[in-house]
Scaffold this active site. Structure first.
Site, PDB file in Angstrom:
ATOM      1  N   ARG A  22       5.570  -4.678  -1.887  1.00 15.36           N
ATOM      2  CA  ARG A  22       6.575  -3.404  -1.826  1.00 15.36           C
ATOM      3  C   ARG A  22       7.148  -3.437  -3.148  1.00 15.36           C
ATOM      4  O   ARG A  22       7.106  -4.139  -4.185  1.00 15.36           O
ATOM      5  CB  ARG A  22       7.772  -3.924  -0.989  1.00 15.36           C
ATOM      6  CG  ARG A  22       8.518  -5.120  -1.442  1.00 15.36           C
ATOM      7  CD  ARG A  22       9.618  -5.480  -0.496  1.00 15.36           C
ATOM      8  NE  ARG A  22       9.272  -6.268   0.720  1.00 15.36           N
ATOM      9  CZ  ARG A  22       9.959  -6.646   1.682  1.00 15.36           C
ATOM     10  NH1 ARG A  22      11.096  -6.454   1.640  1.00 15.36           N
ATOM     11  NH2 ARG A  22       9.403  -7.259   2.967  1.00 15.36           N
ATOM     12  N   GLY A  23       7.995  -2.237  -3.285  1.00  9.04           N
ATOM     13  CA  GLY A  23       8.304  -1.961  -4.521  1.00  9.04           C
ATOM     14  C   GLY A  23       7.094  -0.814  -5.480  1.00  9.04           C
ATOM     15  O   GLY A  23       6.025  -1.268  -5.498  1.00  9.04           O
ATOM     16  N   ALA A  24       7.614   0.025  -5.836  1.00  8.56           N
ATOM     17  CA  ALA A  24       6.700   1.550  -6.115  1.00  8.56           C
ATOM     18  C   ALA A  24       5.842   0.759  -7.364  1.00  8.56           C
ATOM     19  O   ALA A  24       4.587   0.954  -7.325  1.00  8.56           O
ATOM     20  CB  ALA A  24       7.523   2.484  -6.628  1.00  8.56           C
ATOM     21  N   ALA A  25       6.656  -0.101  -8.337  1.00  7.88           N
ATOM     22  CA  ALA A  25       5.564  -0.367  -9.462  1.00  7.88           C
ATOM     23  C   ALA A  25       4.638  -1.727  -9.031  1.00  7.88           C
ATOM     24  O   ALA A  25       3.395  -1.619  -9.407  1.00  7.88           O
ATOM     25  CB  ALA A  25       6.509  -1.059 -10.537  1.00  7.88           C
ATOM     26  N   ARG A  65       1.024   4.482   2.059  1.00  8.66           N
ATOM     27  CA  ARG A  65       2.502   4.669   2.116  1.00  8.66           C
ATOM     28  C   ARG A  65       2.573   6.055   1.383  1.00  8.66           C
ATOM     29  O   ARG A  65       2.567   6.187   0.374  1.00  8.66           O
ATOM     30  CB  ARG A  65       3.019   3.690   0.933  1.00  8.66           C
ATOM     31  CG  ARG A  65       3.244   2.281   1.402  1.00  8.66           C
ATOM     32  CD  ARG A  65       4.074   1.980   2.580  1.00  8.66           C
ATOM     33  NE  ARG A  65       5.410   2.494   2.452  1.00  8.66           N
ATOM     34  CZ  ARG A  65       6.173   1.687   1.524  1.00  8.66           C
ATOM     35  NH1 ARG A  65       5.835   0.434   0.994  1.00  8.66           N
ATOM     36  NH2 ARG A  65       7.555   1.810   1.419  1.00  8.66           N
ATOM     37  N   CYS A 130      18.963  -1.834  -1.910  1.00 11.87           N
ATOM     38  CA  CYS A 130      17.403  -2.032  -1.504  1.00 11.87           C
ATOM     39  C   CYS A 130      17.023  -3.068  -3.082  1.00 11.87           C
ATOM     40  O   CYS A 130      17.737  -3.940  -3.659  1.00 11.87           O
ATOM     41  CB  CYS A 130      16.576  -0.693  -1.834  1.00 11.87           C
ATOM     42  SG  CYS A 130      14.947  -1.081  -0.901  1.00 11.87           S
ATOM     43  N   ASP A 199      11.672   5.502  -5.357  1.00 13.34           N
ATOM     44  CA  ASP A 199      10.200   5.617  -5.086  1.00 13.34           C
ATOM     45  C   ASP A 199       9.473   7.013  -5.407  1.00 13.34           C
ATOM     46  O   ASP A 199       8.290   6.916  -5.608  1.00 13.34           O
ATOM     47  CB  ASP A 199      10.120   5.587  -3.462  1.00 13.34           C
ATOM     48  CG  ASP A 199       9.988   4.171  -2.914  1.00 13.34           C
ATOM     49  OD1 ASP A 199       9.006   3.702  -2.364  1.00 13.34           O
ATOM     50  OD2 ASP A 199      11.302   3.489  -2.926  1.00 13.34           O
ATOM     51  N   ASN A 209      14.513   7.672  -2.296  1.00 14.16           N
ATOM     52  CA  ASN A 209      14.555   6.290  -2.375  1.00 14.16           C
ATOM     53  C   ASN A 209      14.948   5.724  -0.864  1.00 14.16           C
ATOM     54  O   ASN A 209      15.085   6.505  -0.077  1.00 14.16           O
ATOM     55  CB  ASN A 209      15.711   5.827  -3.568  1.00 14.16           C
ATOM     56  CG  ASN A 209      15.679   4.361  -3.683  1.00 14.16           C
ATOM     57  OD1 ASN A 209      14.600   3.759  -4.068  1.00 14.16           O
ATOM     58  ND2 ASN A 209      16.694   3.753  -3.828  1.00 14.16           N
ATOM     59  N   LYS A 210      15.206   4.413  -0.974  1.00 13.88           N
ATOM     60  CA  LYS A 210      15.424   3.711   0.402  1.00 13.88           C
ATOM     61  C   LYS A 210      16.645   4.618   0.997  1.00 13.88           C
ATOM     62  O   LYS A 210      17.500   4.969   0.534  1.00 13.88           O
ATOM     63  CB  LYS A 210      15.888   2.361   0.020  1.00 13.88           C
ATOM     64  CG  LYS A 210      16.089   1.420   1.251  1.00 13.88           C
ATOM     65  CD  LYS A 210      15.011   1.324   2.318  1.00 13.88           C
ATOM     66  CE  LYS A 210      15.441   0.421   3.363  1.00 13.88           C
ATOM     67  NZ  LYS A 210      14.171   0.403   4.440  1.00 13.88           N
ATOM     68  N   LYS A 235       6.727   7.118 -11.256  1.00 17.53           N
ATOM     69  CA  LYS A 235       7.578   7.633 -10.085  1.00 17.53           C
ATOM     70  C   LYS A 235       7.836   9.319 -10.084  1.00 17.53           C
ATOM     71  O   LYS A 235       8.125   9.648  -8.924  1.00 17.53           O
ATOM     72  CB  LYS A 235       8.855   6.879  -9.848  1.00 17.53           C
ATOM     73  CG  LYS A 235       8.966   5.599 -10.261  1.00 17.53           C
ATOM     74  CD  LYS A 235       8.313   4.608  -9.158  1.00 17.53           C
ATOM     75  CE  LYS A 235       8.550   3.266  -9.581  1.00 17.53           C
ATOM     76  NZ  LYS A 235      10.062   2.718  -9.419  1.00 17.53           N
TER      77      LYS A 235
END
EC number: 5.3.1.29
Length: 323
Positions: A22-25, A65, A130, A199, A209-210, A235
């Site tokens: 998880r996490g975009a990076a 995703r 988040c 995100d 985003n979340k 992003k």
């Protein structure tokens, strides 16, 4: 999944889909490494078969995703040069591009952290939502500069990603107050900045985003608390320059309520959107590795980085028209 996709890549795709990754990076890094694995392990007989195999791999990863734009941006970068006429030439291109992407990713987050840290003052208290490694990079850099930072951390249901943020901030020596999501408005008077990740960032400066970010932003604006979005340029969603919208991922009902409880409640319809959209008017600054930008300037940065259009290397080529 396509049979041509290497088992290790399938495992990575599953872990992205189930949010073990998880996490975009982190997702972008995993995707680049997965393409590298596919390239090094491929036994394709010729260049065209190799390209088809890498397209299938990219599709498998891309479908996991739909909102995390860092994923397709990683795929575009790694597969940007597939012009070689030999398997070995193509293999080397993918390996080199993947290695370069991962190295740039690591440098970008460190550079972003320095930019974000310059907005934080000694003694500031931040509120987070988040879990964002980009946002945490800003705090880490500020702490390394000798600044005392405190944090109010939203738990971020239903998956409680705020717990990850709280643990990491504790490791950095940052005093943490963990709050339930619905208490955010109450504690905004105690904070100097709202610091979140993203995100995806659209061409008009909207931040995806979340879920819960937009509500927090509205409350923060009402209280006069500045909102800083930490987001690497990976992003940025180049497709939004040409009118594409960002799909909002709907997560499984089981994340919200188990089957027995659902039945006891009379089986109501359950909605579990993973993300929401924060309009640019609620954002004070978007911090990237290339500097900080007001949201309305993001489209200029996008044009500089991506031009006016983008390719989709996972798409099958259109058949050539007959002469």
């Amino acid at each position: 999944m396509d049979d041509r996709v290497h088992p290790e890549v399938r495992r990575t795709a599953t872990e992205i889909d189930t949010m073990e990754i998880r996490g975009a990076a982190t997702i972008a890094d995993a995707a680049a490494r997965a393409l590298r694995t596919q390239a090094t392990e491929s036994d394709a007989a010729d260049a065209e078969a190799f390209r088809a195999e890498l397209r299938a791999t990219a599709r498998t990863l891309h479908e996991t995703r739909p909102t995390a734009v860092s994923l397709p941006n990683a795929l575009r970068y790694v597969l940007r040069d597939m012009s070689s006429t030999t398997v070995e030439g193509l293999r080397q291109s993918v390996v080199d591009s993947a290695d370069e992407f991962c190295a740039r990713l690591e440098r970008a987050q460190a550079d972003l952290g320095q930019v974000g840290a310059n907005r934080l003052r000694d003694g500031d208290t931040i509120m987070t939502h988040c879990h964002s490694t980009d946002a945490l990079a800003c705090v880490e850099a500020a702490v390394e500069q000798g600044k005392h930072i405190e944090a109010v951390v939203k738990e971020t249901r239903p998956r409680n990603q705020g717990h990850i943020t709280a643990k990491r901030l504790h490791e950095l020596g940052v005093p943490v107050t963990l709050i339930v999501d619905s208490a955010a408005r109450r504690y905004l008077n105690d904070v100097d900045h709202v610091l979140v990740g993203a995100d995806a960032v659209a061409a008009d400066g909207s931040v995806i985003n979340k879920i819960g970010t937009s509500g927090l932003a509205v409350n923060a604006r009402e209280r006069g608390t500045p909102i800083m979005v930490a987001a690497q340029t990976l992003k940025l969603h180049p497709g939004t320059m040409t009118g594409h919208t960002v799909d909002i991922e709907m997560r499984d009902t089981a994340e919200v309520v188990d089957d027995d409880t659902l039945a006891d409640l009379g089986n109501p319809t359950v909605k579990n959107p993973a993300f929401d959209v924060t309009p640019p008017r609620y954002v004070d600054a978007i911090v990237t590795e290339r500097g900080q930008f007001p949201p309305e300037s993001i489209v200029i940065l996008m044009r500089e980085l991506f031009g006016e259009g983008t390719s989709e290397p996972w798409a099958e080529p259109s058949p050539r028209a007959e002469p």
